[in-house]
Design an enzyme around this catalytic site. Sequence first.
Site, short mmCIF file in Angstrom:
data_model
loop_
_atom_site.label_atom_id
_atom_site.label_comp_id
_atom_site.label_asym_id
_atom_site.label_seq_id
_atom_site.Cartn_x
_atom_site.Cartn_y
_atom_site.Cartn_z
N ASN A 171 37.74 29.31 47.11
CA ASN A 171 38.80 28.44 46.60
C ASN A 171 38.85 27.16 47.47
O ASN A 171 39.03 27.26 48.69
CB ASN A 171 40.12 29.21 46.67
CG ASN A 171 41.29 28.40 46.15
OD1 ASN A 171 41.42 27.23 46.45
ND2 ASN A 171 42.17 29.04 45.39
N THR A 211 50.66 31.11 45.88
CA THR A 211 51.01 32.16 44.92
C THR A 211 51.58 33.36 45.69
O THR A 211 50.96 33.84 46.62
CB THR A 211 49.75 32.59 44.13
OG1 THR A 211 49.04 31.42 43.76
CG2 THR A 211 50.12 33.38 42.90
N1 PXP Z 1 43.53 34.48 44.43
C1 PXP Z 1 44.60 33.86 43.89
C2 PXP Z 1 45.05 34.30 42.54
C3 PXP Z 1 45.26 32.81 44.56
O1 PXP Z 1 46.31 32.21 43.99
C4 PXP Z 1 44.77 32.41 45.82
C5 PXP Z 1 45.41 31.25 46.53
O2 PXP Z 1 45.23 30.10 45.81
C6 PXP Z 1 43.65 33.08 46.34
C7 PXP Z 1 43.07 34.13 45.65
C8 PXP Z 1 43.06 32.71 47.66
O3 PXP Z 1 43.99 33.02 48.66
P1 PXP Z 1 43.74 32.50 50.15
O4 PXP Z 1 43.78 31.01 50.09
O5 PXP Z 1 44.87 33.11 50.91
O6 PXP Z 1 42.40 33.03 50.56
#
Ligand code: PXP
Length: 239
Positions: free
Chosen positions: A7, A101
């Site tokens: 991400n 989220t």
């Molecule tokens: N999965 C979802 C559905 C999310 O909303 C997020 C955060 O945007 C992530 C994974 C990734 O989370 P992190 O940034 O804590 O690794």
Amino acid sequence: MAGLAVNVDHVATLREARKTTYPDPVAAAALVELAGADGVVIHLREDRRHIKDRDVRIIRQTVQTRLILEMAATNEMVAIALEIRPDLVTLVPEKREELTTEGGLDLVTHRDHIEDAISSLHQGGIPVSLFLDPDRDQIKIAHKINADKVEIHTGTFCDAKSPQQREETFQQIVDSAKMASKLKMGANAGHGLDYKTIKAFKGVSGIEEFSIGHSIIARALMVGIDRAVREMIALIKEL
Ligand code: PXP
């Protein structure tokens, strides 16, 4: 071996901190792919606080692996997804005031609404994953409303305040992944995972892909995106 989708929202967060044109999540998406990521994840939020419509459009054109678009199940977002055609949409709950989220979708309360969004996206040929807390009842409803996949929320496990809570939440994740496979839905997992917590998944079957953002982009500031992604892939390989 499970895959890794990275991400890149936080690259856009840094850009928006100064309203500059850099760092560009488009460039970051290319770099995470070159480092071996299996997919690029972006969350187009209703308030456009980090990723912008322009980012989604360009990343769609440039991505070489798979584009996973996280979004709320609103008419506006469904219309954008139908136009952009990501490889997967992950529906997430969204509150304006949240930092990130905060939990999975509540399919007991919002079942009809989410079912409608899935149906519209399916009509456009777009597979849909639902971001859910590790709760077997939620997974069963996801199956009933034709979700192709679920993404199991790992945030409560990662933030656990005691070994007991850690153990309990981990077991819920394992059970949810099993339930999803039994129902022939793919299971991804994500939120809050870092270079330490990922190691807990050794020997856990049924998770197809980890979706990780914050820890990788934070590490990338120190060691570069290429190394940050490769180090995470190496840990996933050992699971
Ligand atoms: N999965 C979802 C559905 C999310 O909303 C997020 C955060 O945007 C992530 C994974 C990734 O989370 P992190 O940034 O804590 O690794």
